[in-house]
Design an enzyme around this catalytic site. Structure first.
Site, PDB file in Angstrom:
ATOM      1  N   VAL A 205     -88.919 -10.421  21.737  1.00 50.99           N
ATOM      2  CA  VAL A 205     -88.616 -11.103  23.013  1.00 50.99           C
ATOM      3  C   VAL A 205     -87.352 -11.935  22.852  1.00 50.99           C
ATOM      4  CG1 VAL A 205     -89.358 -12.935  24.583  1.00 50.99           C
ATOM      5  CG2 VAL A 205     -90.970 -11.163  23.931  1.00 50.99           C
TER       6      VAL A 205
ATOM      7  N   TRP B 248     -84.148  -9.755  22.125  1.00 50.78           N
ATOM      8  CA  TRP B 248     -83.685  -8.985  23.298  1.00 50.78           C
ATOM      9  C   TRP B 248     -82.548  -9.725  23.997  1.00 50.78           C
ATOM     10  CZ3 TRP B 248     -83.458 -10.383  28.417  1.00 50.78           C
ATOM     11  CH2 TRP B 248     -83.242  -9.352  29.352  1.00 50.78           C
ATOM     12  N   HIS B 249     -82.608 -11.052  23.932  1.00 51.57           N
ATOM     13  CA  HIS B 249     -81.628 -11.861  24.659  1.00 51.57           C
ATOM     14  C   HIS B 249     -80.243 -11.798  24.051  1.00 51.57           C
ATOM     15  CE1 HIS B 249     -85.338 -13.642  26.253  1.00 51.57           C
ATOM     16  NE2 HIS B 249     -84.609 -13.979  27.295  1.00 51.57           N
ATOM     17  N   GLY B 250     -80.156 -11.571  22.781  1.00 56.86           N
ATOM     18  CA  GLY B 250     -78.814 -11.571  22.222  1.00 56.86           C
ATOM     19  C   GLY B 250     -78.815 -11.241  20.752  1.00 56.86           C
TER      20      GLY B 250
ATOM     21  N   PHE C 212     -77.101 -10.322  28.776  1.00 56.20           N
ATOM     22  CA  PHE C 212     -78.136  -9.892  27.831  1.00 56.20           C
ATOM     23  C   PHE C 212     -78.379  -8.399  27.908  1.00 56.20           C
ATOM     24  CE2 PHE C 212     -78.339 -14.027  26.807  1.00 56.20           C
ATOM     25  CZ  PHE C 212     -79.122 -14.874  27.560  1.00 56.20           C
TER      26      PHE C 212
END
Lengths: 597, 549
Positions: free
Chosen positions: B342, B345-347, B549
């Site tokens: 999780v 996934w953002h960066g 993202f």
């Protein structure tokens, strides 16, 4: 749709939900929709469209228009093309300018992040009488384009002469610059950017002057660590709180305490700048019933300095140490009120020192709050080769005529330059300041007037001039800088971001160096400008306040007395004393401050 | 194209009118929506820079890849479910192979654009830490906008077909629209195939109620995104995060609170607009936020925040790994991995490695703490606690000194703080009283606020500067003029709205008032809102934070 989640469970607490969906089968066509399905939404749309259309139909509502021809922003420009509107060339050109500046900003910040500590120059023997300037050897930077040249650049010859000696690595060749200005130079943004580049090329002679505290939260220097253990009471020149004596110290702020206030200044531990120091100089005042200041260098025995004097006068305490990482603590040690101004951190190697002297919120004329003799005493002590002025941002919001503004600026320059001759000066025009007009950000009309006024004053007073506004891109540049990526201008349309500081610093640096290169080529074979000689031995020191301090071994801090009045004009003290002594500086009479308002 | 922009207004009105007129011609309607979606994806005014043309190709490739793979998987279903063991085995291999093609194709593209440079840099960093000199290669890659979203979306479809929970979509047109549907294409909500594709088989659900609801969601979304999102960023947070070493401790802390509000408002506002536009087009999309800062613990927070992402990873990573079944160790591993993904996934940066692990480990703690048996304090029961606290403090101290490069004293303080917070949260029971709930909410909220340093900072250096600045604990307060009264009002009002106001005020009572308004009044409200946006953001609308993202 899914049923609402159970609020009592965390994300991964529940059980897996299973489903089966069959997508076979053709799509169904819609039947007729009930009457009134679209009534509300269509009438809302129609109203919105008419409201927006009205802004185009009614000239007085032009400021409400979401888009106007000539805007930087063009709907769907990449698919429809600006060319359809006949604006492709002009806007593309501006975009290219901004793109180039954005690239510079990114490169500057990337370079800063990976910068290694500066490599010191090989030190030559001190300049001797008759030594000539050699031919200019050239530098890889010389091929870089110069966005904007300095005007009246020939007025900087004395500064360039000192710079040449620094670049050639002559012992004692320290080139000092004082950079005064308003919040445009706050946070040591622009000065820090210039300092980085100047020291990378001409040598790192230290951080320079740092106030004894933070008069405001925007006072933060790069390349030095500052820790305020206990705050000093400060008096900032723009408030005129020292009206009685006009003694604000070189940095424009005095710091006072009756005891307990303490600050620590340390060399930097990361980045390229400020990693070493070998000379510390405390700038303070002697005054009637003055108390004591305790100064501690690293873990050395503290030195206690008595500040009592018959009258208000400027004093300095110099400490020397081995070139390296150090921490200096300055504490008000009771026994009466003490007043101090700041600390200089330098190195005794050839190079540049660029002092940031921001006066946040200052109008230009606030510099006239200085007592002239006091300011001159401070300036002669610091002995700058160049004084830079970058004011005007706050002046844009005041009332008055441009003629009066020119007179004020002239008075400020003359006040500073009267301290010593020659003193090269450079006037930096203010940044572009924007204002909103509908969706556009345009240059405030006053900006160009202020710039022209400053240009005229610089020329008349024999100062060089750097048109910062033009260097940014001139008309509308703040709007473009605010919208760039990364943003170079801040949302208040009057200041720059961290990236913007780097760009402007780089622009000024390129202009200065271009003038320097011309100077070197022009002055081949002429005498090298001699760094000022060391001050003569002072008179025997007054009895030590702290007689337990012994003469230090080589390599450790050596407390030194300040120079007597006669030698003060020649620069920093260079002699050692057996013990800390109350220093005697120039007497500080306190005539009424020159009032040109 | 950005939602809160003049471009979008010029775009959406003709698209809505056209699709409403074509409601009775589903084939043409779908084609129009596909064309509109590609136009939406590619058109740009200024910021963000318009995507290169090959982005369209990537979107198309992703669409065709999963369409073909799903059909090949489904083609083997009968044999897979049949009686013949050899045919069954062959079918199993074929189904798995086609699933692998889809996974490798989709995740490969995502990994290439998003994680390659980070992995190359990480390799170099680790080698450097081991004393091996390794020059990191850097590829000039531009992350395709929305790739993290549409990749997960198409994968959910292929995986569901493979799991036999979904039959493949027979129409390439409808499947293409599922992939590129513009309201949610670039920043979600991540729509599941089994929720959205059936809607494309039915007539669009165009009703007066949906029209009102759609307009209301768009109205609220624009206010949230522009006033609480973009404006706060432009006025305050961007400047602090750009140069944190020039701000005081309190200013940095305020910037973190402001960014916490900004991030929620930006993303939930965008989601509101997306959901509202979809309603106007006759489709339902899942909710993405549920007042996340009212969560009493971290598990609840992630169930309320970016729900479509977190539930996606729960359904396609956590549960397939076994979920909470199996040994406690296995369950904790599954939990850690899911939460780690999780975060990542953002960066792709060390910041997000830290962010992921901070949240993942906090989730593990949350799971353990809520499930443990509480009893009287005895020496025997205390011993493991002491050991664990020392380990925790040691780990935080190590993080402080080696990663964050804080001095020993500051790192020790940080370690002590972490241990104290651990004890507090562990000791605090969860009762049903309001005060107890408020304390839990405050603790969870502040955990998310402080962890946002790693979420927002551009790089590890900036994170270090921010944390160092926070822990400096200087007493310089806030400089005059940094936060204007309007900004204070937005911050306090925004947080108060989120924390205190009952949802029904907005979702039921507010909506009830709105839907009773005549269309002309709604139009004027939108015109006033548009003017406000125009004046507030004179330097242009800003891309949604999650675009990156």
């Amino acid at each position: 749709m899914n049923s609402p989640p159970d609020h009592s469970d965390g994300l991964l607490d529940g059980e897996e939900r299973r489903y089966r969906v069959d997508l076979r089968g053709a799509a169904e066509a819609a039947g007729p929709y009930p009457r009134g399905t679209f009534r509300q939404v269509v009438s809302a749309m129609a109203t919105l469209v008419m409201a927006i259309s009205a802004t185009y139909a009614v000239p007085a509502l032009h400021w409400m228009r979401p888009w106007q021809p000539g805007d930087d922003y063009v709907p769907f420009w990449n698919l429809i093309g600006r060319e359809l509107l006949g604006e492709g060339g002009k806007v593309a050109e501006k975009q290219e300018e901004v793109a180039a500046v954005e690239a510079v900003a990114r490169a500057e910040v990337a370079a800063e992040e990976t910068a290694e500590p500066f490599v010191d120059k090989v030190v030559r023997e001190p300049v001797v009488e008759g030594e000539r300037l050699p031919a200019y050897a050239g530098n890889v930077e010389d091929d870089e384009p110069v966005a904007l040249q300095l005007e009246n650049v020939e007025t900087l010859d004395s500064f360039y002469g000192a710079l040449a000696a620094s670049e050639l690595g002559y012992a004692g060749a320290i080139t000092r610059v004082l950079h005064y200005g308003d919040s445009a130079i706050g946070n040591d943004g622009i000065p820090g950017a210039i300092r980085m580049k100047m020291q990378a090329r001409f040598g790192d002679a230290g951080h320079g002057f740092h106030l004894l505290g933070q008069p405001n939260a925007s006072y933060r220097h790069q390349g030095v660590r500052f820790d305020e253990k206990s705050a000093w009471n400060h008096c900032f020149i723009i408030f005129g709180c020292r009206e009685k004596d006009g003694h604000y110290g070189l940095g424009g702020t005095t710091f006072e305490s009756t005891g307990g206030a303490e600050i620590k200044l340390s060399t930097a531990t990361k980045g390229a700048m400020g990693r070493k120091a070998s000379r510390f100089e405390l700038w303070y005042a002697g005054m009637p019933k003055g108390g004591n200041i305790r100064v501690t260098l690293d873990d050395q025995e503290p030195i206690t300095v008595a500040t009592a004097a018959e009258q208000l006068e400027d004093r300095w305490l110099e400490l020397k140490a081995e070139d390296g990482e150090h921490t200096l603590a300055v504490r008000a040690a009771g026994g009466g009120k003490v007043r101090a101004y700041g600390v200089v951190l330098e190195r005794e190697v050839p190079g540049v020192v660029w002092d940031e002297m921001s006066q946040i919120g200052a109008l230009t004329r606030r510099m006239l709050n200085f007592d002239a003799e006091h300011l001159h005493s401070q300036l002669r002590r610091r002995d700058p080769n160049l004084v830079v002025f970058m004011f005007g941002g706050n002046d844009m919001n005041t009332q008055g005529t441009m003629q009066k503004y020119r007179e004020e600026y002239t008075a400020v320059i003359r006040l500073f330059r009267a301290a010593k001759q020659p003193m090269a000066c450079l006037v930096m025009a203010p940044l572009d300041h924007g204002e909103r007009e509908g969706s556009r950000i345009i240059t405030r009309p006053i900006v160009t007037k202020i710039v022209e006024a400053q240009r005229a004053v610089a020329k008349a007073e024999g100062c060089a001039f750097f048109d910062t506004y033009e260097a940014m891109g001139g008309d509308g540049s703040m709007g473009r800088w605010v919208r760039s990526n990364p943003a170079l201008g801040s949302g208040d349309l009057s200041h720059l971001t961290h990236h913007g500081h780097k760009v402007v610093g780089g622009l000024l640096y390129r202009a200065l160096v271009a003038g320097y290169v011309d100077y070197r080529k022009r002055m081949v074979g002429t005498p090298v400008i001699l760094p000022k000689p060391a001050a003569p031995e002072p008179a025997p020191a007054d009895p030590a306040v702290n007689p337990s301090v012994n003469p230090s071994a080589p390599g450790s801090a050596t407390p030194e007395s300040t120079v007597p009045a006669a030698a003060a004009a020649n620069g920093p003290a260079a002699t050692a004393a057996a013990a800390a002594a109350a220093a005697v500086g120039e007497s500080g009479d306190s005539p009424a401050a020159a009032d040109l308002q | 194209m950005l939602f809160a922009s003049f471009d979008f207004l010029l775009f959406i009105i003709p698209v809505l009118l056209l699709t409403w007129a074509l409601a009775h011609v589903p084939t043409v309607r779908v084609l129009v929506l596909i064309a509109a979606s590609y136009f939406f994806y590619m058109a740009g005014a200024r910021d963000p820079l318009p995507p290169p043309w090959y982005y369209v190709g990537l979107l198309f490739v992703s669409t065709v890849l999963d369409y073909v793979c799903s059909h090949r998987i489904a083609a083997n279903r009968a044999a897979f479910e049949g009686e013949d063991p050899q045919a069954k085995a062959r079918a199993r291999r074929a189904r798995n192979a086609w699933l692998a093609v889809s996974l490798i194709g989709n995740l490969g593209l995502l990994a290439y654009f998003k994680y390659t440079n980070f992995l190359l840099g990480a390799f170099s960093d680790i080698a450097g830490a081991l004393g091996i000199e390794a020059q990191a290669l850097h590829l000039d890659l531009l992350l395709p906008i929305g790739i993290s979203f549409y990749t997960f979306q198409t994968l959910s479809y292929t995986i569901d077909v493979w799991r036999r929970r979904l039959t493949p979509e027979p129409s390439l047109r409808r499947f293409s629209l599922f992939v590129v549907f513009f309201p949610q294409l670039v920043a979600g909500p991540i729509v599941r195939a089994h929720e959205f594709l059936p809607q494309l088989h039915r007539p669009p659900n165009l009703s007066a109620a949906n029209m009102s609801q759609g307009m209301y969601r768009i109205f609220c979304g624009v206010i949230k995104k522009v006033v609480l999102g973009d404006w706060i960023a432009a006025q305050f947070t961007d400047a602090v995060f750009a140069a944190p070493d020039t701000y005081t401790s309190l200013e940095i802390l305020l910037a973190l609170y402001a960014f916490t509000l900004q991030l929620y408002a930006d993303f939930s506002g965008y989601s509101d607009i997306a959901i509202g536009v979809a309603l106007l087009l006759g489709y339902q999309m899942p909710e993405n936020f549920d007042r996340p800062y009212q969560a009493k613990n971290l598990g609840e927070f992630w169930r309320r925040w970016h729900m479509t992402l977190s539930t996606w990873l729960r359904d396609y990573v956590f549960f397939p790994l076994g979920g909470s079944r199996g040994s406690p160790g296995r369950a904790y591993f599954n939990l850690w991995l899911t939460m780690f993904l999780v975060g990542m996934w953002h960066g792709a940066s060390w910041n997000f490695v830290i962010y992921s692990n901070v949240h993942a480990l906090a989730m593990l703690f949350n799971r353990w703490n809520r499930g443990r048996a509480r009893g009287p304090v005895t020496v025997a029961r205390s011993a493991p606690w002491v050991v664990f606290l020392l380990l925790l403090a040691g780990a935080v101290y190590g993080l402080g000194t080696s990663v964050l490069q804080l001095d020993g004293g500051t790192s020790l303080g940080l370690a002590g703080f972490a241990a104290a917070m651990f004890l507090l949260v562990a000791w605090l029971p969860e009762t049903n009283t309001r005060l107890n709930a408020a304390v839990h909410i405050a603790l969870t909220f502040h955990f998310t606020v402080l962890s946002r340093v790693f979420f927002r900072a551009d790089d590890l250096g900036t994170s270090r500067d921010m944390i160092g600045g926070l822990l400096r604990l200087d007493t310089h307060g806030v400089r005059p003029g940094l936060l204007t009264p309007w900004l204070w009002a937005a911050l306090i009002g925004g947080l108060a709205y989120h924390m205190i106001t009952p949802k029904r005020w907005v979702e039921i009572q507010g909506y009830a008032l709105f839907r009773r308004l005549p269309g002309v009044v709604i139009g004027l409200l939108f015109a006033a809102l548009a003017l406000g946006v125009h004046l507030l953001l004179a330097n242009g609308p800003r891309p949604n934070i999650y675009f990156s993202f």
